[in-house]
Design a protein around this motif. Sequence first.
Motif, short mmCIF file in Angstrom:
data_model
loop_
_atom_site.label_atom_id
_atom_site.label_comp_id
_atom_site.label_asym_id
_atom_site.label_seq_id
_atom_site.Cartn_x
_atom_site.Cartn_y
_atom_site.Cartn_z
N HIS A 64 0.34 -4.96 -9.93
CA HIS A 64 0.42 -4.63 -8.50
C HIS A 64 -0.75 -5.27 -7.75
N ASP A 65 -1.95 -5.18 -8.32
CA ASP A 65 -3.13 -5.78 -7.69
C ASP A 65 -2.96 -7.28 -7.50
N LEU A 66 -2.43 -7.95 -8.53
CA LEU A 66 -2.30 -9.40 -8.49
C LEU A 66 -1.23 -9.84 -7.49
N GLN A 67 -0.16 -9.09 -7.39
CA GLN A 67 0.86 -9.41 -6.40
C GLN A 67 0.31 -9.27 -4.98
N ILE A 68 -0.50 -8.25 -4.76
CA ILE A 68 -1.15 -8.06 -3.46
C ILE A 68 -2.11 -9.21 -3.18
N LEU A 69 -2.82 -9.64 -4.21
CA LEU A 69 -3.76 -10.76 -4.05
C LEU A 69 -3.02 -12.03 -3.61
N LEU A 70 -1.91 -12.35 -4.24
CA LEU A 70 -1.15 -13.54 -3.88
C LEU A 70 -0.59 -13.42 -2.47
#
Length: 276
Positions: A64-70
């Motif tokens: 979830h964190d990485l999707q938000i980052l992208l």
Amino acid sequence: MDLNVEIKGEGYPILCLHGHPGSSTSMSVFTNYFSREYQTLAPDLRGYGKSRARENFEMKDHLHDLQILLDKYQIDRCLLLGWSLGGILALELALADPDRFSGLILIASAARPLSSHPAVSWQDLLFTGVGGIVNYVLPGWQWNIDTFGKRSLFRYLLAEQTPAAYQYLAKEGVPAYLQTSAAASKALNRAIGEGYNRLADLEKIEIPCLVLAGESDRHITVDSSRETARHLKYCHWKSYPHAHLFPWEIPQLVLTDIEQWLRFHPEVHKFGVRSL
């Protein structure tokens, strides 16, 4: 969670994911090199580095964190590169959102990670502690490598135990270890205890893949990495006679092999190209 991220270079984006323990800085062997031609994004995962976590979390929270980052950096499509735990997260991202990723590079990782690490003794811990402290003060000192390093847990991480690899340990490995939170360790241990296995789902990944492994790896065995490569449809496989931290032992060879794979697969690093 708003992750701390180190961004270098310009061009097609490569999301570089570190292992455990690790941080964005420990991916410098890749980001320093590839940022000359690409844009590299190396985040501190939740609970690692400067991405502090005050509460317990699950492994799925990393995704979830990485999707938000992208989304934050408006990256619609990129290449994935993951080392160890980072490779497992890269696999999960590719499975969760296949249209967002153009290629997958796994370093010392596996969809069904198996370990052959022997039991840890008090002597192992003693020599690792002493050797690690001395190496932090005097990075790459051969006497320390011969006296403590080769009798410590570093012998399961490094095959040749070169001064250059110990310099990486001092500059990037020790700080990453000290900045790894208890919550991050708990999340990983829970996932391992549940018997993580995504082999059956790998046929869904239809992007070019590169899997690199160390023949002497005791943390994620070469057999488990090879097994992952065999389950990926479009995969190139290579192993080296080294251990889990082989990118720090033979960096130029690893970088050259990745670069050659990129040249052979221009579709993984060109904007607007989505098919094999």
